[in-house]
Design a protein around this motif. Structure first.
Motif, PDB file in Angstrom:
ATOM      1  N   SER A   9       0.838  -1.204   0.000  1.00  0.00           N
ATOM      2  CA  SER A   9       0.000   0.000   0.000  1.00  0.00           C
ATOM      3  C   SER A   9       0.863   1.241   0.000  1.00  0.00           C
ATOM      4  O   SER A   9       1.956   1.255   0.565  1.00  0.00           O
ATOM      5  CB  SER A   9      -0.911   0.008   1.229  1.00  0.00           C
ATOM      6  OG  SER A   9      -1.776  -1.092   1.193  1.00  0.00           O
ATOM      7  N   ALA A  11       1.655   4.793   1.333  1.00  0.00           N
ATOM      8  CA  ALA A  11       1.401   5.627   2.506  1.00  0.00           C
ATOM      9  C   ALA A  11       1.446   7.094   2.090  1.00  0.00           C
ATOM     10  O   ALA A  11       2.353   7.514   1.384  1.00  0.00           O
ATOM     11  CB  ALA A  11       2.431   5.360   3.585  1.00  0.00           C
ATOM     12  N   GLN A  12       0.442   7.847   2.516  1.00  0.00           N
ATOM     13  CA  GLN A  12       0.437   9.289   2.276  1.00  0.00           C
ATOM     14  C   GLN A  12       1.532   9.930   3.116  1.00  0.00           C
ATOM     15  O   GLN A  12       1.939   9.379   4.135  1.00  0.00           O
ATOM     16  CB  GLN A  12      -0.911   9.891   2.685  1.00  0.00           C
ATOM     17  CG  GLN A  12      -2.087   9.343   1.940  1.00  0.00           C
ATOM     18  CD  GLN A  12      -3.393   9.796   2.589  1.00  0.00           C
ATOM     19  OE1 GLN A  12      -3.487   9.954   3.804  1.00  0.00           O
ATOM     20  NE2 GLN A  12      -4.404  10.003   1.773  1.00  0.00           N
ATOM     21  N   CYS A  17      -1.832  12.792   7.074  1.00  0.00           N
ATOM     22  CA  CYS A  17      -2.492  11.686   7.770  1.00  0.00           C
ATOM     23  C   CYS A  17      -3.110  12.154   9.082  1.00  0.00           C
ATOM     24  O   CYS A  17      -2.469  12.863   9.850  1.00  0.00           O
ATOM     25  CB  CYS A  17      -1.485  10.574   8.052  1.00  0.00           C
ATOM     26  SG  CYS A  17      -0.755   9.866   6.570  1.00  0.00           S
ATOM     27  N   TRP A  38      -2.615   7.861  10.843  1.00  0.00           N
ATOM     28  CA  TRP A  38      -3.296   6.862  10.033  1.00  0.00           C
ATOM     29  C   TRP A  38      -3.158   7.201   8.563  1.00  0.00           C
ATOM     30  O   TRP A  38      -3.499   8.302   8.137  1.00  0.00           O
ATOM     31  CB  TRP A  38      -4.774   6.832  10.422  1.00  0.00           C
ATOM     32  CG  TRP A  38      -5.417   5.568   9.995  1.00  0.00           C
ATOM     33  CD1 TRP A  38      -6.124   5.371   8.850  1.00  0.00           C
ATOM     34  CD2 TRP A  38      -5.410   4.343  10.683  1.00  0.00           C
ATOM     35  NE1 TRP A  38      -6.551   4.081   8.788  1.00  0.00           N
ATOM     36  CE2 TRP A  38      -6.123   3.419   9.917  1.00  0.00           C
ATOM     37  CE3 TRP A  38      -4.857   3.925  11.884  1.00  0.00           C
ATOM     38  CZ2 TRP A  38      -6.311   2.099  10.306  1.00  0.00           C
ATOM     39  CZ3 TRP A  38      -5.051   2.625  12.274  1.00  0.00           C
ATOM     40  CH2 TRP A  38      -5.764   1.733  11.492  1.00  0.00           C
ATOM     41  N   SER A  39      -2.677   6.246   7.745  1.00  0.00           N
ATOM     42  CA  SER A  39      -2.471   6.505   6.328  1.00  0.00           C
ATOM     43  C   SER A  39      -3.415   5.716   5.424  1.00  0.00           C
ATOM     44  O   SER A  39      -3.942   6.248   4.472  1.00  0.00           O
ATOM     45  CB  SER A  39      -1.024   6.211   5.937  1.00  0.00           C
ATOM     46  OG  SER A  39      -0.811   6.507   4.578  1.00  0.00           O
ATOM     47  N   GLY A  55       0.378   3.211   8.706  1.00  0.00           N
ATOM     48  CA  GLY A  55       0.642   4.631   8.833  1.00  0.00           C
ATOM     49  C   GLY A  55       2.008   4.883   9.424  1.00  0.00           C
ATOM     50  O   GLY A  55       2.936   4.096   9.228  1.00  0.00           O
ATOM     51  N   TRP A  56       2.106   5.956  10.153  1.00  0.00           N
ATOM     52  CA  TRP A  56       3.379   6.434  10.690  1.00  0.00           C
ATOM     53  C   TRP A  56       3.290   6.512  12.203  1.00  0.00           C
ATOM     54  O   TRP A  56       2.219   6.743  12.759  1.00  0.00           O
ATOM     55  CB  TRP A  56       3.672   7.826  10.141  1.00  0.00           C
ATOM     56  CG  TRP A  56       3.668   7.898   8.658  1.00  0.00           C
ATOM     57  CD1 TRP A  56       2.605   8.225   7.848  1.00  0.00           C
ATOM     58  CD2 TRP A  56       4.759   7.644   7.786  1.00  0.00           C
ATOM     59  NE1 TRP A  56       2.977   8.183   6.540  1.00  0.00           N
ATOM     60  CE2 TRP A  56       4.310   7.837   6.464  1.00  0.00           C
ATOM     61  CE3 TRP A  56       6.093   7.282   7.985  1.00  0.00           C
ATOM     62  CZ2 TRP A  56       5.123   7.666   5.362  1.00  0.00           C
ATOM     63  CZ3 TRP A  56       6.906   7.112   6.881  1.00  0.00           C
ATOM     64  CH2 TRP A  56       6.418   7.314   5.592  1.00  0.00           C
ATOM     65  N   PHE A 117       7.587   3.338   9.996  1.00  0.00           N
ATOM     66  CA  PHE A 117       6.461   2.828   9.221  1.00  0.00           C
ATOM     67  C   PHE A 117       6.273   1.359   9.462  1.00  0.00           C
ATOM     68  O   PHE A 117       7.160   0.609   9.622  1.00  0.00           O
ATOM     69  CB  PHE A 117       6.725   3.090   7.730  1.00  0.00           C
ATOM     70  CG  PHE A 117       5.613   2.727   6.853  1.00  0.00           C
ATOM     71  CD1 PHE A 117       5.806   1.814   5.842  1.00  0.00           C
ATOM     72  CD2 PHE A 117       4.364   3.285   7.008  1.00  0.00           C
ATOM     73  CE1 PHE A 117       4.778   1.468   4.989  1.00  0.00           C
ATOM     74  CE2 PHE A 117       3.342   2.949   6.165  1.00  0.00           C
ATOM     75  CZ  PHE A 117       3.539   2.038   5.170  1.00  0.00           C
TER      76      PHE A 117
END
Length: 117
Positions: A9, A11-12, A17, A38-39, A55-56, A117
């Motif tokens: 996926s 991740a933004q 996020c 949350w991404s 997410g991060w 991550f």
């Protein structure tokens, strides 16, 4: 039998996020020391299911030295993958993994313990 690989996926960027807040009496107490963003995937207790979420995260205050305990805390921070399938908070174990930390491991400085991550 051949199982096709799925692509990872995307991740933004962390700045885009939303924060996953610490919620007293719902999220584990130690997570109040870790900032989570949350991404992708559905949020815990959304009842929407899915098999991906991510997410991060980073410590709210970077430790002076990064110990094995810090690594374990980060590994144990992210919600368990079953939670997006549920529609409300329930007790759930986050320990369904094995973790090996090889020594000597590279030394990490506070600047290295940024976002994970």
């Amino acid at each position: 039998m051949q199982v096709d690989a799925l692509s990872a996926s995307e991740a933004q960027p962390v700045e885009q996020c939303p924060a996953l807040p610490y919620i007293p009496n719902t999220t584990p107490e130690f997570t109040r020391h870790i900032e989570m963003r949350w991404s992708f995937g559905h949020m815990p207790f959304s009842g929407k299911g899915g098999r991906e979420m991510g997410g991060w995260m980073q410590f709210c205050e970077s430790p002076e030295t990064f110990s094995d305990a810090h690594i374990v805390a980060l590994v144990n921070t992210w919600p368990t993958a079953v939670l997006p399938h549920l529609s409300g908070p329930v007790p759930a174990s986050s320990l369904s993994w094995a973790l090996d930390i090889i020594h000597p491991r590279p030394a990490l400085s506070p600047g290295d313990s940024g976002r994970h991550f």
